[in-house]
Design a protein around this motif. Structure first.
Motif, short mmCIF file in Angstrom:
data_model
loop_
_atom_site.label_atom_id
_atom_site.label_comp_id
_atom_site.label_asym_id
_atom_site.label_seq_id
_atom_site.Cartn_x
_atom_site.Cartn_y
_atom_site.Cartn_z
N ALA A 1 0.87 -1.40 -0.27
CA ALA A 1 0.02 0.04 0.37
C ALA A 1 0.50 1.46 0.02
CB ALA A 1 -0.88 0.08 1.07
N GLU B 1 10.51 3.27 6.06
CA GLU B 1 10.32 1.70 6.07
C GLU B 1 11.37 1.20 7.17
OE1 GLU B 1 8.29 -0.55 4.94
OE2 GLU B 1 9.77 -1.63 6.16
N SER C 1 2.61 -15.89 -0.16
CA SER C 1 2.17 -16.60 -1.79
C SER C 1 3.14 -15.14 -2.49
CB SER C 1 1.05 -16.99 -2.10
OG SER C 1 0.17 -16.50 -3.55
N ARG D 1 -3.54 -13.71 -7.25
CA ARG D 1 -4.60 -14.12 -7.86
C ARG D 1 -5.10 -14.14 -9.27
NH1 ARG D 1 -6.57 -11.38 -3.84
NH2 ARG D 1 -8.68 -11.51 -3.85
N ALA E 1 0.37 2.82 6.70
CA ALA E 1 0.29 2.09 5.05
C ALA E 1 1.24 1.11 6.02
CB ALA E 1 0.61 2.50 4.35
N GLY F 1 0.34 -1.93 7.84
CA GLY F 1 0.25 -2.85 7.19
C GLY F 1 -0.31 -4.02 8.32
N TYR G 1 -2.58 -8.86 -1.22
CA TYR G 1 -2.02 -8.37 -1.96
C TYR G 1 -2.22 -7.17 -2.75
CZ TYR G 1 1.85 -11.78 -0.70
OH TYR G 1 2.01 -12.75 -0.33
C1 LIG Z 1 2.21 -13.93 7.57
C2 LIG Z 1 1.28 -13.44 6.52
C3 LIG Z 1 0.89 -13.81 4.82
C4 LIG Z 1 -0.01 -13.56 3.91
N1 LIG Z 1 0.01 -14.00 2.92
C5 LIG Z 1 -0.64 -12.89 2.03
C6 LIG Z 1 -1.16 -13.88 0.76
O1 LIG Z 1 -0.23 -15.14 0.33
N2 LIG Z 1 -1.57 -13.73 0.24
C7 LIG Z 1 -2.10 -12.03 -0.17
O2 LIG Z 1 -2.65 -12.02 -1.13
N3 LIG Z 1 -2.18 -11.30 1.31
C8 LIG Z 1 -1.71 -12.29 1.34
N4 LIG Z 1 -1.41 -11.05 3.39
C9 LIG Z 1 -2.18 -10.28 3.20
C10 LIG Z 1 -1.34 -9.16 3.00
O3 LIG Z 1 -2.58 -8.77 1.80
C11 LIG Z 1 -0.36 -8.83 3.22
O4 LIG Z 1 0.34 -8.67 4.60
C12 LIG Z 1 0.09 -7.35 2.63
O5 LIG Z 1 1.12 -6.86 1.77
C13 LIG Z 1 -0.25 -6.04 3.14
O6 LIG Z 1 -0.07 -4.84 2.26
P1 LIG Z 1 0.05 -3.65 3.08
O7 LIG Z 1 1.13 -2.26 2.25
O8 LIG Z 1 -0.86 -3.47 3.63
O9 LIG Z 1 1.62 -3.74 4.11
P2 LIG Z 1 2.71 -4.84 4.64
O10 LIG Z 1 2.76 -4.56 2.87
O11 LIG Z 1 2.85 -5.97 5.64
O12 LIG Z 1 3.95 -2.98 4.83
C14 LIG Z 1 3.53 -2.83 5.72
C15 LIG Z 1 5.13 -2.16 5.36
O13 LIG Z 1 5.41 -1.03 6.97
C16 LIG Z 1 6.61 -1.94 7.69
N5 LIG Z 1 6.03 -1.09 8.56
C17 LIG Z 1 5.27 -1.50 9.75
N6 LIG Z 1 5.54 -0.73 11.49
C18 LIG Z 1 6.29 0.63 10.58
C19 LIG Z 1 6.66 1.36 11.43
N7 LIG Z 1 6.24 1.90 13.11
N8 LIG Z 1 7.97 2.29 10.96
C20 LIG Z 1 8.27 2.62 9.63
N9 LIG Z 1 7.90 0.92 8.70
C21 LIG Z 1 6.52 -0.07 9.32
C22 LIG Z 1 6.41 -3.52 7.42
O14 LIG Z 1 8.33 -3.43 7.56
C23 LIG Z 1 6.17 -3.64 6.28
O15 LIG Z 1 7.20 -3.02 5.13
C24 LIG Z 1 -0.88 -12.16 4.37
C25 LIG Z 1 -0.47 -11.26 5.41
C26 LIG Z 1 0.72 -12.25 7.33
C27 LIG Z 1 0.69 -11.36 7.84
#
Ligand SMILES: Cc1cc2nc3c(=O)[nH]c(=O)nc-3n(C[C@H](O)[C@H](O)[C@H](O)COP(=O)(O)OP(=O)(O)OC[C@H]3O[C@@H](n4cnc5c(N)ncnc54)[C@H](O)[C@@H]3O)c2cc1C
Length: 470
Positions: free
Chosen positions: A14, A33, A54, A58, A138, A140, A357
């Motif tokens: 995101a 990050e 993964s 999809r 963002a 996560g 994702y």
């Molecule tokens: C174990 C696991 C498996 C998953 N498997 C799948 C899958 O197979 N397929 C799928 O579609 N979705 C999956 N997901 C769900 C989800 O879609 C993903 O986690 C996705 O990456 C979420 O996107 P995001 O950008 O919200 O968070 P993320 O991609 O996790 O990005 C958040 C970022 O913020 C950073 N961060 C966190 N706190 C701080 C801070 N305080 N300061 C600075 N940086 C920080 C982290 O290091 C990370 O890089 C999974 C989730 C988990 C937890």
């Protein structure tokens, strides 16, 4: 005068997309990050947009699959995540699978090379300083504990969850209402109801016993080591764990038959009842009350279709329990993803209660555009609810019903699916004038919803109120 930057915390799916969108619209961005200095329990590298599990985005079928449609909308909106995904795709049939390292390196490189993006490595370990007047959080599902605690301080303890407890959700038009009936327990209308707010599935004793045996024998998924200590057991036991506690536990819990009478069989009291409650404002999706579960997905579909009335159930979402940090967004966020209590803070990605994702990146795309519009003093009109973007945003910011009679929050993460779109009467005839029948009607309906979405998206992208600086 150059514009002041937008500060984006978290360089995942995101945050990377939000940064790209805002910078592409001419607004400088600082992206923070914490990796590689500080890892989450699931990330392994220092790369931006790392895929933690993964490597699949999809289905890529934009004509009749909701996530494929979201891919196409993102491509049309200039998505970085889709551009990098398309460059690093691997053979995967109808799915879009990517080479995870090549994909993450590409996203990182494109952001480093963008003249309006600067990347700072390090944890933002508390609320952003007051001088950051436009922030996108963002971070996560595994947001660092220090930032989570700070957010919770703003939102209140019960409005930021640390695990999800997901019960399956069923498309209304796949429920057999000749077997089920609508009634609230003891006909109570509650604060927002009519006294006929639940769909009830009746079970005879033999059906209940067979269902219980199937639940007990079913294959479960296990927790990851770092998830094992998640305190989810308070008040939301998985249905199969309840079943293990005794053969009557479910009948005294979520399947209790009291206060309900089946109009299809007057005088014949059901032995147990499964209840479904309306989940979205459109009334197209219904969740199975109390059926949060860790059963394998195939097992859930097989066993839950044993429930009378659900033999043909189509699931918009199957159940699960995971570590997951997410807000009670329908209550806390406005229609442009800003925290109502502190509008300089916007949220994006999985922390808003989307799942996956692609969905996380899509919410990042909308947050980046909305924040850029605000910085440029231009209006930002949210995408129409008929688009995949709009359907997802509506689920997060208002489409979900939070109407639990006992006042407990019920918002849970959701993938994009056709149940989130406003319904559409499917065409009755195909292009050759033949009548569309049976199963083909469902497929025709999906195609019609997807075609409507893309036409409306193109209009939204072209509208003058959109931020137009590409
Ligand atoms: C174990 C696991 C498996 C998953 N498997 C799948 C899958 O197979 N397929 C799928 O579609 N979705 C999956 N997901 C769900 C989800 O879609 C993903 O986690 C996705 O990456 C979420 O996107 P995001 O950008 O919200 O968070 P993320 O991609 O996790 O990005 C958040 C970022 O913020 C950073 N961060 C966190 N706190 C701080 C801070 N305080 N300061 C600075 N940086 C920080 C982290 O290091 C990370 O890089 C999974 C989730 C988990 C937890």
């Amino acid at each position: 005068m150059p514009h002041a930057p937008i500060h984006i915390i978290g360089g995942g799916l995101a945050g990377s997309e939000a940064a790209w969108q805002a910078a592409s619209l001419g607004v400088p961005v600082v992206l923070y990050e914490m990796r590689p200095h500080r890892q989450t329990e699931a990330h392994k590298t220092g790369g931006l947009a790392e895929l933690v599990c993964s490597n699949s985005f999809r289905s890529d079928d934009a004509a009749s699959n909701a996530v494929g449609l979201l891919h196409e909308e993102m491509r049309r909106a200039g998505s970085l995540i889709m551009a990098a995904g398309d460059c690093h795709k691997l053979p995967a049939g109808g799915a879009l699978a990517v080479d995870r390292d090549g994909f993450s390196e590409d996203v990182t490189r494109r952001l480093i090379e963008h003249p309006l993006v600067s990347i700072e490595r390090g944890e933002v370990a508390g609320l952003p300083p007051p001088e950051w007047d436009s922030v996108i959080i963002a971070t996560g599902p595994l947001t660092s504990p220090a930032l989570s605690a700070a957010i919770q301080g703003l939102t209140g303890e019960t409005e930021l969850a640390f695990f999800d407890a997901i019960a399956p959700i069923v498309h209304l038009d796949s429920i057999d209402e000749t077997i089920t009936w609508r009634q609230s327990r003891y006909d109570k209308p509650g604060p927002a109801g009519s006294g006929a707010d639940y769909i009830n599935c009746p079970m005879s004793r033999a059906e209940y016993e067979a269902f219980l045996d199937a639940l007990l024998a079913a294959e479960k998924t296990s927790f990851k080591e770092w998830e094992a200590s998640t305190p989810y057991f308070d008040g939301c036991l998985p249905v199969e764990v309840m079943a293990e506690r005794g053969r009557e536990t479910l009948r005294f819990g979520p399947m209790k038959p009291v206060g309900l009478s089946n109009p299809h069989r007057p005088g014949d009291r059901p032995y147990a009842v499964v209840q479904l409650r309306q989940d979205n404002a459109l009334g197209t999706l219904w969740n199975m009350v109390g059926f949060q579960t860790k059963l394998k997905h195939a097992e859930q579909a097989r066993i839950f279709r044993m429930i009378p009335g659900l033999a043909g159930a189509e699931f918009a979402r199957l159940g699960g329990l995971h570590r997951n940090t997410f807000l009670n967004s329908p209550k806390l966020l406005d229609a442009t993803l800003r925290l109502k209590a502190e509008p300089r803070l916007r949220f994006a990605g999985q922390i808003t209660g989307c799942e996956g994702y692609v969905e996380s990146a899509a919410v990042g795309l909308m947050a980046g555009r909305a924040a850029a519009a605000e910085r440029l003093d231009q209006p930002w009109v949210p995408p129409p609810p008929t688009t995949a973007f709009g359907a997802l945003l509506a689920h997060i910011t208002g489409g979900h019903l939070a109407a639990d009679s006992d006042g407990t929050r019920s918002f849970q993460p959701m993938n994009i699916n056709f149940g989130l779109f406003p319904p559409l009467e499917p065409p009755s005839h195909d292009a050759e004038g033949h009548r569309i029948k049976g199963k083909d009607r469902g497929a025709a309906k999906k195609r019609a919803v997807a075609a409507r979405a893309l036409a409306d998206l193109d209009r939204w992208l072209a509208a003058p109120s959109r931020v137009a600086a590409e």
